[in-house]
Every structure is written in structure tokens, then in C-alpha cells.
Design a protein around this motif. Structure first.
Motif, PDB file in Angstrom:
ATOM      1  N   MET A   1       0.843  -1.180   0.000  1.00 46.19           N
ATOM      2  CA  MET A   1       0.000   0.000   0.000  1.00 46.19           C
ATOM      3  C   MET A   1       0.887   1.241   0.000  1.00 46.19           C
ATOM      4  O   MET A   1       1.900   1.291   0.675  1.00 46.19           O
ATOM      5  N   GLN A   2       0.501   2.227  -0.789  1.00 44.94           N
ATOM      6  CA  GLN A   2       1.221   3.492  -0.833  1.00 44.94           C
ATOM      7  C   GLN A   2       0.312   4.587  -0.317  1.00 44.94           C
ATOM      8  O   GLN A   2      -0.856   4.662  -0.691  1.00 44.94           O
ATOM      9  N   LEU A   3       0.852   5.437   0.550  1.00 43.84           N
ATOM     10  CA  LEU A   3       0.080   6.522   1.129  1.00 43.84           C
ATOM     11  C   LEU A   3       0.231   7.779   0.293  1.00 43.84           C
ATOM     12  O   LEU A   3       1.294   8.046  -0.265  1.00 43.84           O
ATOM     13  N   GLY A   4      -0.815   8.553   0.220  1.00 45.11           N
ATOM     14  CA  GLY A   4      -0.790   9.816  -0.487  1.00 45.11           C
ATOM     15  C   GLY A   4      -0.304  10.940   0.418  1.00 45.11           C
ATOM     16  O   GLY A   4       0.071  10.720   1.565  1.00 45.11           O
ATOM     17  N   THR A   5      -0.349  12.145  -0.126  1.00 46.33           N
ATOM     18  CA  THR A   5       0.077  13.317   0.631  1.00 46.33           C
ATOM     19  C   THR A   5      -0.556  14.563   0.026  1.00 46.33           C
ATOM     20  O   THR A   5      -1.118  14.506  -1.064  1.00 46.33           O
ATOM     21  N   ARG A   6      -0.477  15.674   0.731  1.00 46.37           N
ATOM     22  CA  ARG A   6      -0.960  16.969   0.231  1.00 46.37           C
ATOM     23  C   ARG A   6       0.147  17.989   0.364  1.00 46.37           C
ATOM     24  O   ARG A   6       0.977  17.907   1.268  1.00 46.37           O
ATOM     25  N   TRP A   7       0.143  18.967  -0.554  1.00 46.28           N
ATOM     26  CA  TRP A   7       1.082  20.078  -0.468  1.00 46.28           C
ATOM     27  C   TRP A   7       0.478  21.288  -1.146  1.00 46.28           C
ATOM     28  O   TRP A   7      -0.420  21.172  -1.978  1.00 46.28           O
ATOM     29  N   ALA A   8       0.958  22.445  -0.767  1.00 47.65           N
ATOM     30  CA  ALA A   8       0.413  23.708  -1.266  1.00 47.65           C
ATOM     31  C   ALA A   8       0.846  23.979  -2.704  1.00 47.65           C
ATOM     32  O   ALA A   8       1.962  23.634  -3.113  1.00 47.65           O
ATOM     33  N   PHE A   9      -0.042  24.597  -3.459  1.00 46.85           N
ATOM     34  CA  PHE A   9       0.242  25.063  -4.815  1.00 46.85           C
ATOM     35  C   PHE A   9       1.488  25.944  -4.761  1.00 46.85           C
ATOM     36  O   PHE A   9       1.607  26.816  -3.915  1.00 46.85           O
ATOM     37  N   GLY A  10       2.428  25.697  -5.642  1.00 50.29           N
ATOM     38  CA  GLY A  10       3.644  26.500  -5.714  1.00 50.29           C
ATOM     39  C   GLY A  10       4.767  26.029  -4.828  1.00 50.29           C
ATOM     40  O   GLY A  10       5.910  26.455  -4.992  1.00 50.29           O
ATOM     41  N   ALA A  11       4.467  25.133  -3.889  1.00 50.18           N
ATOM     42  CA  ALA A  11       5.506  24.594  -3.009  1.00 50.18           C
ATOM     43  C   ALA A  11       6.205  23.427  -3.706  1.00 50.18           C
ATOM     44  O   ALA A  11       5.669  22.826  -4.644  1.00 50.18           O
ATOM     45  N   GLN A  12       7.393  23.113  -3.243  1.00 49.42           N
ATOM     46  CA  GLN A  12       8.123  21.953  -3.752  1.00 49.42           C
ATOM     47  C   GLN A  12       7.332  20.687  -3.426  1.00 49.42           C
ATOM     48  O   GLN A  12       6.963  20.475  -2.275  1.00 49.42           O
ATOM     49  N   PRO A  13       7.032  19.846  -4.436  1.00 43.72           N
ATOM     50  CA  PRO A  13       6.318  18.605  -4.131  1.00 43.72           C
ATOM     51  C   PRO A  13       7.142  17.718  -3.193  1.00 43.72           C
ATOM     52  O   PRO A  13       8.375  17.703  -3.278  1.00 43.72           O
ATOM     53  N   PRO A  14       6.485  16.988  -2.302  1.00 42.39           N
ATOM     54  CA  PRO A  14       7.192  16.085  -1.395  1.00 42.39           C
ATOM     55  C   PRO A  14       7.984  15.025  -2.172  1.00 42.39           C
ATOM     56  O   PRO A  14       7.690  14.729  -3.338  1.00 42.39           O
ATOM     57  N   ALA A  15       8.942  14.431  -1.516  1.00 46.71           N
ATOM     58  CA  ALA A  15       9.787  13.409  -2.137  1.00 46.71           C
ATOM     59  C   ALA A  15       8.973  12.221  -2.656  1.00 46.71           C
ATOM     60  O   ALA A  15       9.394  11.535  -3.593  1.00 46.71           O
ATOM     61  N   SER A  16       7.803  11.978  -2.078  1.00 50.21           N
ATOM     62  CA  SER A  16       6.976  10.838  -2.497  1.00 50.21           C
ATOM     63  C   SER A  16       6.299  11.048  -3.852  1.00 50.21           C
ATOM     64  O   SER A  16       5.762  10.101  -4.428  1.00 50.21           O
ATOM     65  N   VAL A  17       6.334  12.274  -4.381  1.00 47.38           N
ATOM     66  CA  VAL A  17       5.749  12.542  -5.705  1.00 47.38           C
ATOM     67  C   VAL A  17       6.750  12.053  -6.755  1.00 47.38           C
ATOM     68  O   VAL A  17       7.887  12.517  -6.804  1.00 47.38           O
ATOM     69  N   PRO A  18       6.342  11.112  -7.613  1.00 47.00           N
ATOM     70  CA  PRO A  18       7.260  10.559  -8.607  1.00 47.00           C
ATOM     71  C   PRO A  18       7.782  11.620  -9.587  1.00 47.00           C
ATOM     72  O   PRO A  18       7.073  12.572  -9.924  1.00 47.00           O
ATOM     73  N   SER A  19       8.989  11.414 -10.034  1.00 49.89           N
ATOM     74  CA  SER A  19       9.611  12.355 -10.977  1.00 49.89           C
ATOM     75  C   SER A  19       8.818  12.466 -12.276  1.00 49.89           C
ATOM     76  O   SER A  19       8.831  13.514 -12.912  1.00 49.89           O
ATOM     77  N   THR A  20       8.101  11.409 -12.654  1.00 50.23           N
ATOM     78  CA  THR A  20       7.314  11.444 -13.888  1.00 50.23           C
ATOM     79  C   THR A  20       6.197  12.478 -13.843  1.00 50.23           C
ATOM     80  O   THR A  20       5.736  12.926 -14.888  1.00 50.23           O
ATOM     81  N   LEU A  21       5.759  12.864 -12.632  1.00 50.03           N
ATOM     82  CA  LEU A  21       4.674  13.842 -12.506  1.00 50.03           C
ATOM     83  C   LEU A  21       5.168  15.264 -12.261  1.00 50.03           C
ATOM     84  O   LEU A  21       4.434  16.216 -12.510  1.00 50.03           O
ATOM     85  N   ARG A  22       6.367  15.423 -11.778  1.00 52.10           N
ATOM     86  CA  ARG A  22       6.848  16.735 -11.343  1.00 52.10           C
ATOM     87  C   ARG A  22       6.827  17.797 -12.445  1.00 52.10           C
ATOM     88  O   ARG A  22       6.405  18.926 -12.204  1.00 52.10           O
ATOM     89  N   GLY A  23       7.264  17.462 -13.628  1.00 50.66           N
ATOM     90  CA  GLY A  23       7.261  18.425 -14.728  1.00 50.66           C
ATOM     91  C   GLY A  23       5.862  18.853 -15.126  1.00 50.66           C
ATOM     92  O   GLY A  23       5.604  20.030 -15.383  1.00 50.66           O
ATOM     93  N   ARG A  24       4.936  17.897 -15.157  1.00 46.04           N
ATOM     94  CA  ARG A  24       3.542  18.203 -15.510  1.00 46.04           C
ATOM     95  C   ARG A  24       2.867  19.043 -14.421  1.00 46.04           C
ATOM     96  O   ARG A  24       2.060  19.907 -14.714  1.00 46.04           O
ATOM     97  N   ILE A  25       3.214  18.791 -13.173  1.00 47.99           N
ATOM     98  CA  ILE A  25       2.677  19.602 -12.080  1.00 47.99           C
ATOM     99  C   ILE A  25       3.177  21.042 -12.225  1.00 47.99           C
ATOM    100  O   ILE A  25       2.399  21.989 -12.107  1.00 47.99           O
ATOM    101  N   ALA A  26       4.462  21.199 -12.514  1.00 45.23           N
ATOM    102  CA  ALA A  26       5.032  22.533 -12.709  1.00 45.23           C
ATOM    103  C   ALA A  26       4.360  23.235 -13.887  1.00 45.23           C
ATOM    104  O   ALA A  26       4.057  24.434 -13.816  1.00 45.23           O
ATOM    105  N   ASP A  27       4.103  22.512 -14.979  1.00 39.31           N
ATOM    106  CA  ASP A  27       3.418  23.088 -16.141  1.00 39.31           C
ATOM    107  C   ASP A  27       2.007  23.532 -15.780  1.00 39.31           C
ATOM    108  O   ASP A  27       1.555  24.606 -16.191  1.00 39.31           O
ATOM    109  N   ALA A  28       1.292  22.707 -15.020  1.00 36.93           N
ATOM    110  CA  ALA A  28      -0.078  23.040 -14.618  1.00 36.93           C
ATOM    111  C   ALA A  28      -0.084  24.289 -13.744  1.00 36.93           C
ATOM    112  O   ALA A  28      -0.947  25.160 -13.898  1.00 36.93           O
ATOM    113  N   GLU A  29       0.890  24.403 -12.844  1.00 34.27           N
ATOM    114  CA  GLU A  29       0.951  25.588 -11.991  1.00 34.27           C
ATOM    115  C   GLU A  29       1.296  26.829 -12.797  1.00 34.27           C
ATOM    116  O   GLU A  29       0.748  27.905 -12.552  1.00 34.27           O
ATOM    117  N   ALA A  30       2.180  26.693 -13.778  1.00 30.43           N
ATOM    118  CA  ALA A  30       2.572  27.839 -14.605  1.00 30.43           C
ATOM    119  C   ALA A  30       1.412  28.354 -15.445  1.00 30.43           C
ATOM    120  O   ALA A  30       1.326  29.555 -15.725  1.00 30.43           O
TER     121      ALA A  30
END
Length: 77
Positions: A1-30
């Protein structure tokens, strides 16, 4: 089982956020007009990560293994 997490818009995503999503998250915020008070939620479905912003924006790994962005109502991923 993998646990989720929450973080604020514009903040650095937690380490548990996979690298495959980080670029798309940054694009969505931009591309967002204003992220004040919004938060991302990371969950897992069938072993694949899904990041959803409070406004319904969703970023997740597709079955083919690449990150995709859409609306929470999109079912064709």
C-alpha cells in the motif's frame, strides 16, 4: 500500500511525488491564473500516482507509463 500526501500550490512537491509527474505539475501551476489557497493531493490507483489540484486539474501516469494532464472528469486515460 502506498500513502498519499498533500502540499500547497507552488511549493516543492514532497519526495513521495514521482519524478514522472513533477514536470507536468510545474506546467499546470505555470498555466494557472492564481493558485492562492489551493493544494495538490497525491493518491495512488492500481499502483499509479495521481496528483489532483483542488480546482479539478489532474496529473497522472497513463497506462502507457507517461504523465498526462486533464480534468478530474476525464475517463479516457
Amino acid at each position: 500500500m502506498q500513502l498519499g500526501t498533500r502540499w500547497a500550490f507552488g511549493a516543492q512537491p514532497p519526495a513521495s511525488v514521482p519524478s514522472t509527474l513533477r514536470g507536468r505539475i510545474a506546467d499546470a501551476e505555470a498555466s494557472a491564473a492564481d493558485g492562492a489557497g489551493r493544494h495538490w493531493t497525491l493518491t495512488w490507483l492500481e499502483g499509479r500516482p495521481i496528483a489532483e489540484l483542488d480546482d479539478g486539474t489532474v496529473v497522472r501516469d497513463s497506462p502507457a507509463g507517461h504523465a498526462a494532464e486533464g480534468d478530474a472528469a476525464d475517463e479516457d486515460w
